[in-house]
Design an enzyme around this catalytic site. Sequence first.
Site, short mmCIF file in Angstrom:
data_model
loop_
_atom_site.label_atom_id
_atom_site.label_comp_id
_atom_site.label_asym_id
_atom_site.label_seq_id
_atom_site.Cartn_x
_atom_site.Cartn_y
_atom_site.Cartn_z
N GLU A 9 0.84 -1.21 0.00
CA GLU A 9 0.00 0.00 0.00
C GLU A 9 0.87 1.26 0.00
O GLU A 9 2.08 1.19 0.23
CB GLU A 9 -0.93 0.00 1.21
N LYS A 12 -3.69 -1.96 15.38
CA LYS A 12 -3.12 -1.10 16.40
C LYS A 12 -3.97 -1.09 17.65
O LYS A 12 -5.19 -1.05 17.57
CB LYS A 12 -2.99 0.33 15.87
#
Length: 304
Positions: free
Chosen positions: A27, A161
């Site tokens: 990405e 995360k």
Amino acid sequence: MLLSSLLSFSSEVRHARENGLPIVALESTIITHGMPFPQNVETARMVEQDIRDAGAVPATIAVMDKRLRIGLEPEDLDRLAQSENVLKCSRADLALALSTGQPGATTVAATMMAASAADISVFATGGIGGVHKGAEQSFDISADLVELGRTPVCVVAAGAKALLDLPKTLEVLETNGVPVIGYGTDELPAFWSRKSGIPAPYRMDSAEDIAALIKTRERFDNHGGVLVANPVPEEAEIGREEMAVHIDAAIRAAEADKISGKAVTPYVLSKIFELTGGKSLDTNIALVRNNARLAARIAAALAA
Ligand code: PSU
Ligand code: MN
């Protein structure tokens, strides 16, 4: 697929396609919105090289000059990393960048769309977006989770995360039919930390086993992606207790500054970078490289 007419391949990726070599998608939001310059370009180059060293070909994905680029030439990577008006492109934003010519960096969701259109089945990133803490109020749930449910690409990430609500993130993945595999671990990794205290739904210990699962899913109609959660290498991790303090402070700062929508993840990441004195960036770099190497091995196992 119609999207195919919007794709442009780098010379390296074109050669790999012609010769049936394993390809790994990467990405670009991590480059433009996830890391500061110049570490962002340096990391992007290192990650591409890690994939080559592991026997596969890297395809960094971005929108440039109204084309969905599958693989960037080195000069394009430099140009993207230094552009100031890059649009963070998730599924909702891709057509805008493609129609206006504004440069676009692809998130996990948009990179999956591009990879799938280019017949690339493995993609390495840092961490996926997920259900944000407080989502019951804000409704902030990343489009990455929906994309994983609909687009057949295997995403290798270091978990999600810990600034996200991890149990809710796993619930939404399950609702969307996404198998979540802990690689060599029984516990869901939490990006900067190897542990989250939350069990991983499944565990696999080899790239070959993961490739076999992907091949089986390919026989289903309308199957979506697979998420491989790969813990950060031990020597680079920041422990859970230490991270929890920084994450709380960063989320409070985002609230105080009234940050919302797609600006939340980039804002919180850069706050955490400040709060850890730059250490979070070293961890981020180490885990992306680790994911790239595993993704290359999965792609090679699929091509074998
Ligand atoms: N995790 C990182 N760095 C990033 C991102 C995630 O460590 O830059 C990016 C990825 O591109 C991911 C996106 O797809 O953030 C999720 O954004 P949102 O929560 O707005 O969907
Ligand atoms: Mn969001």
